[in-house]
Design an enzyme around this catalytic site. Structure first.
Site, PDB file in Angstrom:
ATOM      1  CG  ASP A  48      -1.850   1.150   1.295  1.00 27.65           C
ATOM      2  OD1 ASP A  48      -2.965   1.002   0.749  1.00 27.65           O
ATOM      3  OD2 ASP A  48      -1.493   2.232   1.823  1.00 27.65           O
ATOM      4  CE1 TYR A  53       0.958   7.854   2.399  1.00 26.99           C
ATOM      5  CE2 TYR A  53       1.347   5.574   1.832  1.00 26.99           C
ATOM      6  CZ  TYR A  53       0.561   6.539   2.422  1.00 26.99           C
ATOM      7  OH  TYR A  53      -0.603   6.181   3.036  1.00 26.99           O
ATOM      8  CE  LYS A  78      -3.509   4.777   0.536  1.00 27.29           C
ATOM      9  NZ  LYS A  78      -2.084   4.600   0.866  1.00 27.29           N
ATOM     10  CG  HIS A 111      -4.387   9.808   0.195  1.00 30.28           C
ATOM     11  ND1 HIS A 111      -3.045   9.681  -0.111  1.00 30.28           N
ATOM     12  CD2 HIS A 111      -4.491   9.415   1.478  1.00 30.28           C
ATOM     13  CE1 HIS A 111      -2.390   9.217   0.955  1.00 30.28           C
ATOM     14  NE2 HIS A 111      -3.255   9.051   1.927  1.00 30.28           N
TER      15      HIS A 111
HETATM   16  P1  NAD Z   1       0.734   1.521  12.001  1.00 25.90           P
HETATM   17  O1  NAD Z   1      -0.442   1.515  12.917  1.00 25.90           O
HETATM   18  O2  NAD Z   1       0.986   0.378  11.098  1.00 25.90           O
HETATM   19  O3  NAD Z   1       1.953   1.832  12.946  1.00 25.90           O
HETATM   20  C1  NAD Z   1       3.276   1.761  12.511  1.00 25.90           C
HETATM   21  C2  NAD Z   1       4.140   1.929  13.754  1.00 25.90           C
HETATM   22  O4  NAD Z   1       3.836   0.906  14.705  1.00 25.90           O
HETATM   23  C3  NAD Z   1       5.605   1.711  13.411  1.00 25.90           C
HETATM   24  O5  NAD Z   1       6.196   2.904  12.984  1.00 25.90           O
HETATM   25  C4  NAD Z   1       6.162   1.226  14.728  1.00 25.90           C
HETATM   26  O6  NAD Z   1       6.411   2.314  15.577  1.00 25.90           O
HETATM   27  C5  NAD Z   1       5.013   0.434  15.309  1.00 25.90           C
HETATM   28  N1  NAD Z   1       5.132  -1.018  15.061  1.00 25.90           N
HETATM   29  C6  NAD Z   1       4.982  -1.691  13.878  1.00 25.90           C
HETATM   30  N2  NAD Z   1       5.143  -3.011  14.073  1.00 25.90           N
HETATM   31  C7  NAD Z   1       5.391  -3.192  15.383  1.00 25.90           C
HETATM   32  C8  NAD Z   1       5.630  -4.338  16.178  1.00 25.90           C
HETATM   33  N3  NAD Z   1       5.630  -5.558  15.668  1.00 25.90           N
HETATM   34  N4  NAD Z   1       5.856  -4.154  17.509  1.00 25.90           N
HETATM   35  C9  NAD Z   1       5.851  -2.911  18.056  1.00 25.90           C
HETATM   36  N5  NAD Z   1       5.594  -1.794  17.350  1.00 25.90           N
HETATM   37  C10 NAD Z   1       5.374  -1.924  16.027  1.00 25.90           C
HETATM   38  O7  NAD Z   1       0.647   2.907  11.190  1.00 25.90           O
HETATM   39  P2  NAD Z   1       0.768   3.367   9.689  1.00 25.90           P
HETATM   40  O8  NAD Z   1       2.061   3.028   9.091  1.00 25.90           O
HETATM   41  O9  NAD Z   1       0.377   4.787   9.663  1.00 25.90           O
HETATM   42  O10 NAD Z   1      -0.396   2.545   8.966  1.00 25.90           O
HETATM   43  C11 NAD Z   1      -0.157   1.439   8.116  1.00 25.90           C
HETATM   44  C12 NAD Z   1      -0.316   1.819   6.671  1.00 25.90           C
HETATM   45  O11 NAD Z   1      -1.601   2.403   6.440  1.00 25.90           O
HETATM   46  C13 NAD Z   1       0.639   2.904   6.184  1.00 25.90           C
HETATM   47  O12 NAD Z   1       1.952   2.442   6.031  1.00 25.90           O
HETATM   48  C14 NAD Z   1      -0.039   3.328   4.925  1.00 25.90           C
HETATM   49  O13 NAD Z   1       0.174   2.385   3.895  1.00 25.90           O
HETATM   50  C15 NAD Z   1      -1.496   3.323   5.355  1.00 25.90           C
HETATM   51  N6  NAD Z   1      -1.961   4.671   5.783  1.00 25.90           N
HETATM   52  C16 NAD Z   1      -2.935   5.277   5.067  1.00 25.90           C
HETATM   53  C17 NAD Z   1      -3.399   6.528   5.414  1.00 25.90           C
HETATM   54  C18 NAD Z   1      -4.496   7.164   4.614  1.00 25.90           C
HETATM   55  O14 NAD Z   1      -4.801   8.352   4.837  1.00 25.90           O
HETATM   56  N7  NAD Z   1      -5.124   6.460   3.712  1.00 25.90           N
HETATM   57  C19 NAD Z   1      -2.859   7.208   6.523  1.00 25.90           C
HETATM   58  C20 NAD Z   1      -1.855   6.571   7.254  1.00 25.90           C
HETATM   59  C21 NAD Z   1      -1.432   5.298   6.890  1.00 25.90           C
END
Ligand code: NAD
Length: 278
Positions: A48, A53, A78, A111
């Site tokens: 994704d 990004y 997106k 988005h």
């Molecule tokens: P997430 O909830 O996946 O959190 C990521 C954070 O969680 C990491 O930086 C790390 O600090 C922690 N983490 C990850 N794995 C872990 C583990 N095993 N143990 C402990 N901590 C851990 O947040 P995200 O990256 O914002 O969301 C996932 C994906 O969603 C993004 O990469 C993106 O592709 C998408 N996204 C979309 C939007 C949108 O507006 N459509 C916004 C934000 C994210």
């Protein structure tokens, strides 16, 4: 190594999507090719990304270098807010495909609705044309709330295949999720771990289940999403966490464990309200 145990969710347009993938929000463009290559080696097949990004090219290079057949992969990107419209959508889509080095994406998303611009219905009509061209297999939206979804359903011919919304135990958006389910729109949960901004992984509702199943708190939260039927793509840049987040098919949470995590809801949003992103 393919990981056939990742379930697929059937979308309302007949295509299907691996329920677990890898997100690349805030993955440095210079590191993206290496990190996505590692994710492919772990077994992730669903990625994704987004124009904003800045790392579509890195995702594309990792895919090209992997030699994995295109049909085994699922790639989402997106449209950024500035590109809403009609011709601007076609131009932005062409540019994303070129950066990805792909002939098609599996899923293209608006988005944010950016309601103050009032262009998302026009944008969606352009998305319908892109889908007709088959250069994106499916089309969907992100950060759309019930009133935005209602307008698309009332004013256009196509229901979004997915709505990608912020969703984690502290912010479950029950109204949007229920509306989506009623209209056959799959829910993708972004920020599934609360982006590390809440102590989700330290709460007893999560850590007790982790101890009981001999897994980590992050694995419990990802499992909660999967059992709720969400599509998820947690992000980590650390190899051991990337592997851990993918290793979530060897246990199952019981009803009481699921209910305890669901009861954590408290409208704890990590990002801006979709009405206010314009
Ligand atoms: P997430 O909830 O996946 O959190 C990521 C954070 O969680 C990491 O930086 C790390 O600090 C922690 N983490 C990850 N794995 C872990 C583990 N095993 N143990 C402990 N901590 C851990 O947040 P995200 O990256 O914002 O969301 C996932 C994906 O969603 C993004 O990469 C993106 O592709 C998408 N996204 C979309 C939007 C949108 O507006 N459509 C916004 C934000 C994210």
């Amino acid at each position: 190594m393919t990981q056939p145990q990742v379930p697929r969710i059937r979308l309302n347009d007949g295509h299907s999507i691996p329920q677990l993938g890898f997100g690349v929000f805030k993955v440095d463009p210079k590191q993206t090719e290496r990190i996505v290559t590692e994710a492919l080696e772990i077994g992730y097949r669903h990625f994704d990304t987004a124009r904003i990004y800045g790392n579509e090219a890195g995702v594309g290079r990792a895919i090209a270098a992997s030699g994995i057949p295109r049909e085994e992969l699922f790639v989402t990107t997106k449209l950024w807010n500035d590109d809403q419209g009609t011709q601007s959508v076609f131009d932005a889509f062409d540019a994303s495909l070129e950066r990805l080095g792909l002939e098609y994406v599996d899923l293209y998303l608006i988005h944010w609705p950016t309601p103050a611009k009032d262009r998302y219905v026009e944008t969606w009509r352009a998305f319908e044309q892109l889908r007709e061209s088959r250069r994106t297999r499916s089309i969907g939206v992100s950060n759309f709330l019930v009133p935005h979804l209602e307008r698309l359903l009332a004013e256009t011919d196509t229901a979004p295949a997915v709505d990608q919304i912020e969703l984690h135990p502290y912010h479950q958006q029950p109204d949007t999720a229920a509306f989506a389910e009623e209209h056959g729109i799959a829910i993708e949960a972004w920020g599934p771990l609360g982006q590390g901004k809440y102590p989700l992984l330290e709460l007893p509702q999560v850590t007790d289940a982790a101890t009981a199943h001999d897994v980590t708190p992050a694995q419990v939260v990802i499992r909660w999403h999967l059992q709720r039927g969400h599509i998820v793509f947690p992000k980590s840049k650390r190899l051991e966490r990337m592997a851990e987040n993918f290793d979530v098919f060897g246990f199952e949470l019981g009803d009481a464990e699921m209910d305890a995590i669901t009861a954590l809801e408290r409208e704890g949003r990590v990002s801006a309200h979709p009405e206010e992103v314009n």
